[in-house]
Structures are given as structure tokens and as C-alpha cells.
Design a protein around this motif. Structure first.
Motif, PDB file in Angstrom:
ATOM      1  N   VAL A 132       0.940   4.300  -9.417  1.00  0.00           N
ATOM      2  CA  VAL A 132      -0.164   4.792 -10.241  1.00  0.00           C
ATOM      3  C   VAL A 132       0.283   6.001 -11.049  1.00  0.00           C
ATOM      4  O   VAL A 132       0.068   6.073 -12.264  1.00  0.00           O
ATOM      5  CB  VAL A 132      -1.378   5.147  -9.347  1.00  0.00           C
ATOM      6  N   ASP A 169      -8.477   3.656  -5.401  1.00  0.00           N
ATOM      7  CA  ASP A 169      -8.267   4.529  -4.254  1.00  0.00           C
ATOM      8  C   ASP A 169      -6.991   5.336  -4.370  1.00  0.00           C
ATOM      9  O   ASP A 169      -6.824   6.354  -3.719  1.00  0.00           O
ATOM     10  CB  ASP A 169      -8.176   3.686  -2.966  1.00  0.00           C
ATOM     11  N   TYR A 170      -6.071   4.852  -5.156  1.00  0.00           N
ATOM     12  CA  TYR A 170      -4.775   5.517  -5.240  1.00  0.00           C
ATOM     13  C   TYR A 170      -4.680   6.405  -6.463  1.00  0.00           C
ATOM     14  O   TYR A 170      -3.651   7.000  -6.729  1.00  0.00           O
ATOM     15  CB  TYR A 170      -3.637   4.489  -5.233  1.00  0.00           C
ATOM     16  N   VAL A 171      -5.769   6.429  -7.238  1.00  0.00           N
ATOM     17  CA  VAL A 171      -5.756   7.281  -8.426  1.00  0.00           C
ATOM     18  C   VAL A 171      -6.144   8.681  -7.975  1.00  0.00           C
ATOM     19  O   VAL A 171      -7.269   8.926  -7.577  1.00  0.00           O
ATOM     20  CB  VAL A 171      -6.740   6.748  -9.476  1.00  0.00           C
ATOM     21  N   SER A 172      -5.181   9.581  -8.033  1.00  0.00           N
ATOM     22  CA  SER A 172      -5.463  10.926  -7.557  1.00  0.00           C
ATOM     23  C   SER A 172      -6.230  11.686  -8.631  1.00  0.00           C
ATOM     24  O   SER A 172      -6.335  11.244  -9.770  1.00  0.00           O
ATOM     25  CB  SER A 172      -4.167  11.641  -7.227  1.00  0.00           C
ATOM     26  N   LYS A 194       6.667  14.577  -5.966  1.00  0.00           N
ATOM     27  CA  LYS A 194       6.956  13.406  -5.149  1.00  0.00           C
ATOM     28  C   LYS A 194       8.420  13.015  -5.232  1.00  0.00           C
ATOM     29  O   LYS A 194       9.003  12.605  -4.266  1.00  0.00           O
ATOM     30  CB  LYS A 194       6.095  12.211  -5.586  1.00  0.00           C
ATOM     31  N   ARG A 212       1.732   2.290  -3.641  1.00  0.00           N
ATOM     32  CA  ARG A 212       0.784   2.223  -4.744  1.00  0.00           C
ATOM     33  C   ARG A 212       0.581   3.558  -5.452  1.00  0.00           C
ATOM     34  O   ARG A 212       0.547   3.625  -6.675  1.00  0.00           O
ATOM     35  CB  ARG A 212      -0.563   1.738  -4.224  1.00  0.00           C
ATOM     36  N   GLU A 213       0.436   4.621  -4.670  1.00  0.00           N
ATOM     37  CA  GLU A 213       0.128   5.891  -5.326  1.00  0.00           C
ATOM     38  C   GLU A 213       1.238   6.277  -6.294  1.00  0.00           C
ATOM     39  O   GLU A 213       0.985   6.749  -7.401  1.00  0.00           O
ATOM     40  CB  GLU A 213      -0.069   7.002  -4.301  1.00  0.00           C
ATOM     41  N   GLU A 214       2.473   6.043  -5.862  1.00  0.00           N
ATOM     42  CA  GLU A 214       3.583   6.397  -6.719  1.00  0.00           C
ATOM     43  C   GLU A 214       3.559   5.577  -8.002  1.00  0.00           C
ATOM     44  O   GLU A 214       3.812   6.085  -9.090  1.00  0.00           O
ATOM     45  CB  GLU A 214       4.874   6.156  -5.949  1.00  0.00           C
ATOM     46  N   TYR A 245       0.822  -1.206   0.000  1.00  0.00           N
ATOM     47  CA  TYR A 245       0.000   0.000   0.000  1.00  0.00           C
ATOM     48  C   TYR A 245       0.852   1.251   0.000  1.00  0.00           C
ATOM     49  O   TYR A 245       0.477   2.258  -0.568  1.00  0.00           O
ATOM     50  CB  TYR A 245      -0.933  -0.023   1.216  1.00  0.00           C
TER      51      TYR A 245
END
Lengths: 968, 193
Positions: free
Chosen positions: A425, A455-458, A619, A421-423, A418
Motif C-alpha cells: 500500500v 485496513d492496510y491504508v495507514s 520501513k 499488504r501494508e508495505e 497479509y
């Protein structure tokens, strides 16, 4: 024989520790500790003088209590007494207590300094070492002030013992870190460089650390260290493993020193001297060769030490980036490590390869390892290693392998940790866009992203896909079909509903011909998700519905029913209710023609840099993100909001134009220029002053900032005929404008010059107002903007509105100056004004406050990103630091306002020390963009600031530092 | 530079903490807890490096650690240090402790915090590596002990005698960590508080 004998420990201490360890509960432990603290306190306060042994025992107990996490607020005086003792045991424990427990703000420092001073002068190497250790560990400013003069002398004195030299070198290094302004550079510097030749390798190691830090700040001064470091390195590398005796570690000669020397060399470009360069290349080759030799020992320490040197050598090769042969060898070596059984080596190999991928010589060679890296992503057990693998895949991606890499990253995403994940994405979204040949692939990829990791797609990611779909008519039909299919899933992510709602609202008609996706089916599909969504998504869906009314008149009645239902019309949420009411009215009142105009398809978005890229840059720092082709960007801070169809409800007019046109000055579009007529009322800047006859203080600009210090009208400035003098004066005036855009630039008895300016990206516009303060006319009034030669190529200036040569008494005229920043610049342009007043020629020159920071765009980022980028900008020439006395009261709020006014984003909660300020922004010029990080550390006690700037360009760092440091 | 050196046991009890940057006491304790949390959840046989916790500077800093029997040795360093170099330094530190304490164990660190600090001070100073040569370090520590003994001299003798007698009643301390290699297995070590 054990070096520490255990029998003669302190009985009382051992008993106390045993007691604590036997405590059954936290409460019991605290009780025991409090009892002991009370005991020690009474002993220290008691009348009976304690002997050294008891003091030592009690101080040790305090240390133990402190380690357990309890505050210790006494005992300092006893510690100071101990360190002033002549007995080694007592002195040593006193120093230990001080260096563990005393922070740099302690008031005791003066007393401690006394003890240290005596020990430094004692010529007893043990005492000197204790004192130097204490200075290095506390490292406070007071200590720096007291000892920076002495330590260099100790360091270079001929008769100093080796161990003291080592300590002195590191002590100086520490003080240079904490108070760089206090460490004097001087004749000792050249002698320090020669310590690289010292017999004692411990001394050389310490000296290398010191020189590396100093060289990062003053590369010129320590240039001679390069050849010395190379020859030292060469002697180590070529020596047999037994030559260096004790400094050979598991058969590797002096590994730490080798690493330090290689680090030092990374402060400099490849040596210019051919002989030195040759020798260095030879060294690096030898290190690479040794890596291939069979290990001399099976112990892991042997390979660790050997590889520590190897990795540092590879870093140096990458840093120099000049020897293709070495680069390829380095790459092959790292390739071997990628499959090594040691996890540490795989981790480091992935990390080093990431930097290698950006070198043009080795990019192709790195690419050959793609399968191994993908495999690492799939099979590594350690998340740290997998993260490095993702980074490397991202770095090695290009058009040839994008599809494969994106597919693998998507695969990995399903099981990824987790935390990362955002990175991933963001990375997938960027690669998919950047290397998309076929945009249907791009749309598929993003929808997949939302499906797998919604959920991680900004927001940036789904805004971007909509921007692209709207701008490219070849994918609109395909997108509508794909989102329609994706929405069929019983549980789909809200982000998918958003994208689906938006796209169907715009392009649903393209698939309405198919009976399986008829208008009613589309509507029902979307509406089935409606109740599961959050308010913003529902608002978006309502806008989609009104767009459907236009696209599909046949389902208008159905939609009106939905809008009319109580759950919409009387929704507790104001936004939803308003939309429902307005859309319902719109759909029932407006004619088809008006509906068609109001609800027209969104116009294409202006080409701009991907907002996702900006986010990832935030980031990861600029170095790690491949540049997208320079696109002419139009900035609008809330540009992302404009992708929402909700703009229908603001007004019909904004529907037909992109809402990015809220740009105040219309920069970028054709300039509309109006000269303000003299003495016209309202709006213009200076009018108020002149209509109001009072000569008292006046805040000139209606929009002037609160801390605006306006000069008094009627002050006794003398008009100078000498332009040079006037320019000189104006330097401070320029400083005044660094953190603000509006205000009075110049004023004397005759006239007042006011400014109002706006900057966007690399463009700016400045309104210049000339006010005649006298009651007589100025004749032959003319102005010119002068750029020095050095400046001409860096900024382009264009002055509009040639003013009337006659300026009436009390009147005001206006000029507009358009500014384009081509590349970074230092100087400010000069505004020259000439006119006749009462027959005498007046000639004035003022510097215009056009400074580099005006072209800042603020960048928000998290603490983690900030420090990562900070680290990436670690090269010595990229950092500029300045320490200066505060010129104004040190008010936190004022400082914040100034930093924001400077143009960067003020980042809260980034610095671990809350009293520090950190900021980030990007300087936009036509040719380049320069990312900039800054950190301002106030010291309220000393009334000083330390300002550190890191940018990718040396000149930019310097200029920004000059500008900002004048502001506090 | 090295920002901090932490030693704690498998239960997160700190055995040594040395910070080379200034933090408040509370923050120091939080850093220890955060670091323990980060390090202890990792499997054996994964790599010895990880990004630092938020409190100590986030990804700008690396935690480099080794796990010996009951103890974690963690060095928090910035990017100017070589990862493998620090890993070796931890090894040198532990080997030195082992030499000085003759088969070092956790109890030695508990009861002789001051000595451990002294040994560390011979290796790392103000966050920079001072000496890496084990013999040199041990020689220094030896010299200091000799000085200590000579100072204790007659004055200290009675106290030493008393403490020696009393020590006999202390439960025997297990000392069974051997440091020959990185993986150290300690059978049946009592759990420490």
C-alpha cells in the motif's frame, strides 16, 4: 567404514533416551527427567568419586535434557573437571558441555580459562583445537582478556598445524566481534594478510573471513589484501576443476573460498592499480562465461555452488558500479535466472536485480525485464519470491512505466499475503504520487487502494491524498465527484468515509449543481455511514456537517436537527458531545459572514516531503526509497493532525491559518527579534538569579532540564586574559550541551553566559544571555562569532542584536544567533567576548555548543525496519564503533533521557536484548539528509558501553560517535 | 556470520541446537519454536530462503533450510553469508553425517548428540565456516574416534561388552535415509517424540 562406531555408546544414556521417547505424555516426560536430574545430582554430590566414564555419561544426559528445553543449573563443575582431564574423551565432552551450556557471564570462566590456557600451551593440536573452539563458542570478555595476546601468535607461528591455524583465525575473528577493543592490532596483521597465499585452502578460507571483518573496520591497514585476494581468486577461477582436489565441490573449484574472496573485495573500491584491476575484470568475466557453459553435472549441488560464486561476482560488479559492460552482462545473466526453474535462483535474481536497478548504467537494462517480474508476481507460489518481485517493481519504476506497475501492484494487492499488504500500500501510494502526471489518476489510485485494502491504508496515506487535493485546485471537483461515487457502495471502508467526509466538507459545493448529488443527498449519504464509524471518524464527520452549514445554507435546519439529537448532544464521548454543542451554537448564533470566515476553505498545506515516504523509509531504510525532489519542508510533528477540519472548534483564528503555525519560534517565517532589555523582569533567563541576591546555587534557566548541573555563582574561577585557555576549558562545556539545549555555557567571577536554543530541520536559533555579575559597569562590551575556515562552508551563522557597549552591573543583555546547517561539520564555532572591567581589557572565547546532532529529527521505526536499515548501512566506512568506560552511574532512565536529548528517537523493543538502547534519526542539512541509526550496549558488570553508529556518511558517523560517547 | 544452527523433526522436536550468539535458555526454545513454525508451514519446492523470525533479528537475518525426510536443517545467518553457499554447507554437513554414521537417520542424531556436535564443530566455529572439505572433516572425526578407542583400551572393554550385549535387546533402529540427493523419501518411519 563409518567414522562413528555405534556399538560402544553409553548404555545408560541410550536407556534414558529410550525411556524419554517412550513417555506417553509431557507430564510423564517431565517426571522422568526430574528423576534423572535428582539421580545425577546425588551422584555428583555423593562421596564416591566418579570415574571419567560416569561423569561423561551424566554430562551427556544433561546435554540431552537441555536440548529438550529444560534448564540445567548444575554439572558445570564436573564439566570443568572433565575438560581439565588428560584423556581426550573426557576433555572433549567437558568442552562440549561448556560451549553448549555456559554463557559468557558465567562465573566459571576463570576456571575454564585455566584449562584452556593449559591446552593452548600443550602443543597437542587436538587439544589446542578444542580450546580454541571453546573460546570462539563462548566468546566472553574475560576470555578475550585472557587470550587475545596469545592467539595471534599461534596464528602466525611457522610451526602451527594447518587445522590449528584455521581455528585460531576464526577464534580471533570471534573475539574481534565480541570485544573489538581488546584485540590488539600489530605486526601480526601484515602476516595475516599473507595467509591468503597459504598452501592449505582451509587456512585461506578462515583467514579470508578474518581479514574481511578486520578490513571493514580498518580498510587502510588491510589494503594490501586486495591484490593478494585478486590473484588467489584468479588462480582458483582459472584452475581446472581437478586441480584443487578435495576443495572441488561437485566440479566447482573451491566455491566457498571464491565467495569469501569476492566478499572481501566488496570492502574496497575497484583496485587502483591497473594490472590488478585488469586481472579482476578478467576473473569476473571468466565467472560470467562459466555460467553460460553447459553444466558438468546434473546434480543440483553443482549448479548451486557455481551460482553461489556467480551471485557473489555480480554483487561485486554492482558494488564497483564502474564497468558498464560487466553491469549489463550481469543484468542479462540475472534476467535468465528470473525464468529459471529453480525457485532459489529466481529469488536471488530478483534480490540482486533490485540493487542493480539503482545503478544508472543498468537501470534501463533492468527495466526490460518488467513483464517477467510482473509475471512472477502473478504466478510465483512462494510468498518470499513474490515479496522480492514487489521490491524490484518498486525499484525499477519510473515515469515511463509507473502506470503499468501501479496497476499491477493494485491487482496483486487483492490477493496479496497479509504480511506484505501494508508495505505494498505504501509503495503504491508513493509511486502514484511521485509519477503522477495527471492527478485524477492519483486520486483514483488512492481510492482504489482504500477500496481494496482499506485496513492496510495507514493514516499517512489518506492524510496525503487530502493534502494534495487541497493544494491542487484542478483535481478538487474531480475528487469530490469520485468520492461521492465511491461512497455509494453499500459497504465502504472507514478510511473512505474519512476521505469522503473531508473532501465533501471542503469541496462538496463543486458537485452540488448536479441534482444527483445535491447538498441533501450528499449529507444523507455521509450520515448513513455515521453510525457505523468509530469515534474519530464521527468527530470528523461532525466537522464536515458544520462545514456543510456554511456551504449549503439550505440544509442548515436538517443539520441542526442532527446536532441537536440526544445521540449527539448527550453523547457519552466528550469530544463528540463538545463538537455537537459547539457546532450547534456556532450555527445558530454566528452570522453568515462570520460562518464564512470561520468555516472558510482550508488554505493550501505547505509543501513538504510526503509523510508516506517517511513511513516507507522507516520501513525499508533510506537506500531503497527513491528521493523525492528536495522540497523546503516545514516541520511540525503533528502536521498530519492538521488536515482534520476539527480545528474549527479550537478557535476561529486558527481556522484561517494552517495550524502548522504553532511553531514556537516562527523559524522559517520572518524572524521577529527583540532584544531583552536589561533587568527586565520575568521571562528572560538569568533575571531570577540577579533579582535574588543569594549567591547560592541557582538553577539558571527556568526551563533547564532536571539533571542540569549549574555552576555555583561565586566560585573562584579566575578570569583569564588568554583566550586560548578559555576556549580549551570550554570544550567540556560543549559536551555538556550535546544532549540539551538550555543552560549555562560559561561562568566566571565577572559574568555568566546562558543559552537557550531551538533547532528545526537544518535551522536553529540560539539566544545568548550575558549577565554582568559584578556591581560595576562593563565598558566597550562587544561580541563576535568566529568560524574557522574549515567550518565556514558548512554552517552559516548570523548574529542579531548588536548590544549596547555598556552593560550595567547586575544587568543582562541578550543576543540572537541564527544558524543554518549547510552540510555536516565537525568543529564548533567560537564566541569571542571583549569588554573593559575596571579599566582592564577582558577577552574571553568560548566554544558555542552547535553540534551536528542538533539537526537531528527523530525517526520512529519497528524492529524489523531498524535491522533492515541497519543491514543496508553495512559498509565498513559507514559504521563507527566505540567502546568506553562509563563516566557516570549507569542509570537506564538517565541514559534514555540522554539519547532522546541527543535528538534521535529512542526505539523500544527493537533490540532483542532489552538492556540495549537503539535510536534512529535523520540529520538535516541544507545539502543532504543523513539517516542515522545508533545502538548503545551497556555492560554493567564491566561499567563499559559499546556505541555503534551507522549512517550513510563516514564523517557523520564519526562526529556523532565522538559527541555521544562523551555523554555517558 | 551464522547465528544459529537448528535441527528439528517434522513435529518440531529439536534434535540439535547450536547458538553462536548468546540467548537465554527460554529465548532459545522460543526461537526453535518460532523457526519451526515459519519453516514447517512452507510447501515443498518453494525456495530455501526466508526472512528470520522476530526473535532472532527479523529481516536482518535469513533462515536457510533444507528438509531431509523427517528432519529440517535450518541455518540462521546474517547478510554477510552467501545464501547458496550456506545451502551447500548444509548439504556438506548432511553428507558428512551420512558418511560418519553410515546412512544417517534421525535416531543417530538422538542417541549421539555429542558426536553430531563434534562433527559440526569441525565445520563451523563461533558462527564462521571453518572447513568445507568433507574428506578433511571425516579424517578429523576419524582421528578423534581412534583416540577415543585407544583411550577406552582395556579399561573400557568390560563396559563395552556389557553394553553390546544389552544393546541386542534394543528395538532395531530404522536407518533408511539416503542422502544421495536432496529429496529423500523415507517409508514408514515411526513418528518420533
Amino acid at each position: 567404514m563409518p567414522a562413528v562406531s555405534k556399538g560402544d555408546g553409553m548404555r545408560g544414556l541410550a536407556v534414558f533416551i529410550s525411556d524419554i521417547r517412550n513417555c506417553k505424555s509431557k507430564e510423564a516426560e517431565i517426571k522422568r527427567i526430574n528423576k534423572e536430574l535428582a539421580n545425577i545430582r546425588s551422584k555428583f554430590k555423593g562421596d564416591k568419586a566418579l570415574d571419567g566414564y560416569s561423569k561423561k555419561k551424566y554430562v551427556c544426559k544433561l546435554l540431552f535434557i537441555f536440548l529438550l528445553g529444560h534448564d540445567i543449573d548444575f554439572g558445570h563443575m564436573e564439566a570443568v573437571n572433565l575438560l581439565s582431564s588428560n584423556r581426550y574423551t573426557e576433555k572433549q565432552i567437558g568442552y562440549l558441555f561448556i560451549s553448549v551450556l555456559v554463557n559468557s557471564n558465567s562465573e566459571l570462566i576463570r576456571l575454564i580459562n585455566n584449562g584452556i590456557k593449559n591446552d593452548l600451551a600443550s602443543r597437542n593440536p587436538t587439544f589446542m583445537n578444542l580450546a580454541l573452539h571453546c573460546i570462539a563458542n563462548v566468546g566472553s570478555r574475560e576470555m578475550a582478556e585472557a587470550f587475545t595476546a596469545d592467539i595471534p601468535k599461534i596464528l602466525v607461528a611457522g610451526d602451527t598445524m594447518d587445522s590449528v591455524k584455521q581455528s585460531a583465525a576464526l577464534c580471533l575473528l570471534r573475539l574481534n566481534r565480541t570485544s573489538p577493543d581488546l584485540v590488539p592490532m600489530g605486526e601480526w596483521t601484515s602476516r595475516v594478510v599473507h595467509l591468503l597465499n597459504d598452501q592449505h585452502l582451509g587456512v585461506v578460507t578462515a583467514a579470508t573471513s578474518l581479514i574481511t571483518t578486520l578490513a571493514q573496520k580498518n580498510p587502510e591497514e588491510f589494503k594490501t589484501s586486495v591484490s593478494l585476494a585478486v590473484s588467489r581468486l584468479s588462480r582458483i577461477v582459472t584452475s581446472a576443476s581437478t586441480d584443487l582436489q578435495d576443495y572441488t565441490y561437485y566440479f566447482v573449484p573451491a566455491p566457498w573460498l571464491s565467495v569469501k574472496l569476492l566478499r572481501l573485495l566488496q570492502c574496497y573500491p575497484p583496485p587502483e592499480d591497473g594490472a590488478v584491476r585488469g586481472r579482476l575484470t578478467e576473473c569476473l568475466e571468466t565467472i560470467l562465461n562459466k555460467a553460460q557453459e553447459p553444466p558438468k553435472s546434473k546434480k543440483v549441488q553443482h549448479s548451486n555452488a557455481k551460482n553461489a560464486v556467480l551471485f557473489e561476482a555480480i554483487s561485486l560488479i554492482i558494488h564497483h558500479d564502474s564497468e558498464p559492460n560487466l553491469l549489463v552482462r550481469a543484468c542479462n545473466q540475472l534476467g535468465q535466472f528470473l525464468q529459471h526453474r529453480e525457485t532459489n535462483l529466481r529469488y536471488l535474481a530478483l534480490e540482486s536485480m533490485c540493487t542493480l536497478a539503482s545503478s544508472e548504467f543498468s537501470h534501463e537494462a533492468v527495466k526490460t525485464h518488467i513483464e517477467t517480474v510482473i509475471n512472477a508476481l502473478k504466478t510465483e507460489r512462494d510468498v518470499s519470491v513474490r515479496q522480492r518481485a514487489v521490491d524490484l517493481l518498486y525499484a525499477m519504476c519510473d515515469r515511463s512505466n509507473a502506470q503499468q506497475i501501479v496497476a499491477e501492484m493494485l491487482n496483486y494487492l487483492e490477493t496479496a499475503d497479509y504480511s506484505i499488504r501494508e508495505e505494498i500500500v505504501l509503495k503504491v501510494a508513493i509511486l502514484a504520487e511521485k509519477y503522477a502526471v495527471d492527478y485524477t489518476w492519483y486520486v483514483d489510485t488512492i481510492l482504489n487502494l482504500i477500496r481494496i485494502a482499506g485496513d492496510y491504508v495507514s493514516e499517512e496515506v489518506w492524510y496525503r491524498v487530502i493534502q494534495i487535493v487541497i493544494n491542487r485546485d484542478d483535481v478538487q471537483g474531480y475528487s469530490a465527484k469520485t468520492v461521492f461515487e465511491a461512497l455509494q457502495a453499500p459497504a465502504c471502508h472507514e478510511n473512505l468515509v474519512k476521505v469522503g467526509g473531508y473532501i465533501l466538507g471542503e469541496f462538496g459545493n463543486l458537485i452540488a449543481g448536479d441534482p444527483r448529488s445535491s447538498p441533501l443527498i450528499q449529507f444523507n449519504l455521509l450520515h448513513s455511514k455515521f453510525h457505523l464509524c468509530s469515534v474519530p471518524t464521527r468527530a470528523l464527520l461532525l466537522s464536515t456537517y458544520i462545514k456543510f452549514v456554511n456551504l449549503f445554507p439550505e440544509i442548515k435546519a436538517t443539520i441542526q436537527d442532527v446536532l441537536r439529537s440526544d445521540s449527539q448532544l448527550r453523547n457519552a464521548d466528550v469530544e463528540l458531545q463538545q463538537r455537537a454543542v459547539e457546532y450547534l451554537r456556532l450555527s445558530s448564533i454566528a452570522s453568515t459572514d462570520i460562518l464564512a470566515t470561520v468555516l472558510e476553505e482550508m488554505p493550501p498545506f505547505p509543501e513538504r516531503e510526503s509523510s508516506i515516504l517517511t513511513k516507507l523509509k522507516k520501513k525499508k531504510g533510506p537506500g531503497k526509497v527513491p528521493d523525492v525532489e528536495e522540497t523546503k519542508k516545514e516541520r511540525n510533528s503533528d502536521m498530519n493532525g492538521s488536515t482534520e477540519p476539527a480545528s474549527v472548534n479550537s478557535s476561529a483564528v486558527t481556522m484561517s491559518t494552517p495550524s502548522t503555525s504553532t511553531d514556537l519560534l516562527g523559524l522559517g517565517s520572518a524572524p521577529v527579534l527583540n532584544s531583552v532589555a536589561p533587568s527586565s523582569a520575568g521571562g528572560s533567563l538569568l533575571v531570577d538569579v540577579f533579582s535574588d541576591n543569594s549567591p547560592a546555587v541557582a538553577s539558571l534557566a527556568p526551563s533547564a532540564e532536571e539533571n542540569f548541573t549549574s555552576p555555583r555563582i561565586g566560585s573562584t574561577d579566575v578570569v583569564s586574559d588568554d583566550p586560548a585557555a578559555a576556549v580549551h576549558d570550554a570544550d567540556e562545556l560543549v559536551d555538556k550541551f550535546v544532549c540539551k539545549n538550555n543552560g549555562v555555557l560559561f561562568e566566571n567571577q565577572l559574568m555568566q553566559i546562558g543559552l537557550k536554543s531551538e533547532f528545526r530541520q537544518n535551522l536553529g536559533r540560539m539566544y545568548i544571555f550575558y549577565g554582568n555579575k559584578t556591581s560595576n559597569q562593563f565598558q566597550s562590551f562587544s561580541t563576535a562569532v568566529i568560524c574557522q575556515d574549515a567550518l565556514k562552508t558548512h554552517i552559516l551563522l548570523h548574529l542579531f542584536c548588536i548590544v549596547d557597549p555598556a552593560v550595567d552591573g547586575g544587568a543582562q543583555v541578550q543576543q540572537i544567533l541564527n544558524i543554518e546547517c549547510v552540510s555536516d561539520f565537525m568543529e564548533a564555532p567560537i564566541l569571542n567576548i571583549q569588554f573593559r572591567y575596571g579599566g582592564a581589557l577582558q577577552n574571553m572565547s568560548v566554544k558555542l555548543p552547535i553540534t551536528l546532532n542538533k539537526f537531528f529529527q527523530p525517526t520512529e521505526m519497528t524492529s524489523q525496519d531498524f535491522f533492515q536499515r541497519w543491514k543496508q548501512l553495512g559498509a565498513p566506512q559507514q559504521e563507527v564503533q566505540k567502546i568506553f568506560k562509563a563516566k557516570h552511574p549507569m542509570d537506564t532512565e538517565v541514559t534514555k533521557a540522554k539519547i532522546i536529548g541527543f535528538g534521535v528517537a529512542l526505539l523500544d523493543m527493537v533490540d532483542p536484548n532489552p538492556s540495549n538502547f537503539t535510536g534512529a534519526g535523520v540529520i538535516h542539512t541544507k545539502n543532504i539528509q543523513v539517516g542515522c541509526l545508533l545502538r548503545l550496549e551497556p555492560n554493567t558488570q564491566a561499567q563499559m558501553y559499546r556505541l555503534t553508529l551507522r549512517t550513510s556518511r563516514e564523517t557523520v558517523s564519526q562526529r556523532l560517535c565522538e559527541l555521544l560517547s562523551e555523554q555517558f | 556470520m551464522i547465528k544459529a544452527i537448528l535441527i528439528f523433526n517434522n513435529h518440531g522436536k529439536p534434535r540439535l541446537s547450536k547458538f553462536y550468539e548468546h540467548y537465554s535458555e527460554d529465548t532459545e526454545q522460543q526461537i526453535i519454536r518460532e523457526t519451526f513454525h515459519l519453516v514447517s508451514k512452507r510447501d515443498e519446492n518453494v525456495c530455501n530462503f526466508l526472512e528470520g523470525g522476530m526473535l532472532i533479528g527479523g529481516s536482518d537475518n535469513k533462515l536457510i533450510y533444507r528438509h531431509y525426510a523427517t528432519l529440517y536443517f535450518v541455518f540462521c545467518v546474517d547478510s554477510s553469508e552467501s545464501e547458496l553457499g550456506i545451502l551447500d554447507l548444509i548439504q556438506v554437513f548432511v553428507e558428512t553425517l551420512d558418511k560418519c554414521f553410515e546412512n544417517v537417520c534421525e535416531l543417530d542424531l538422538i542417541f549421539h548428540v555429542d558426536k553430531v556436535h563434534n562433527i559440526l564443530a569441525e565445520m563451523v566455529m563461533g558462527g564462521m565456516v571453518l572447513e568445507t572439505n568433507m574428506n578433511e572433516i571425516v579424517t578429523q572425526v576419524d582421528a578423534e574416534n581412534k583416540m577415543e578407542k585407544s583411550e577406552a583400551g582395556l579399561a573400557g572393554a568390560p563396559a563395552r561388552a556389557v553394553s553390546a550385549v544389552k544393546n541386542m535387546n534394543l528395538p532395531e533402529m530404522p536407518r533408511n535415509i539416503n542422502i544421495g540427493d536432496i529429496s529423500i523419501k523415507v517409508p514408514n518411519l515411526p513418528s518420533f517424540k
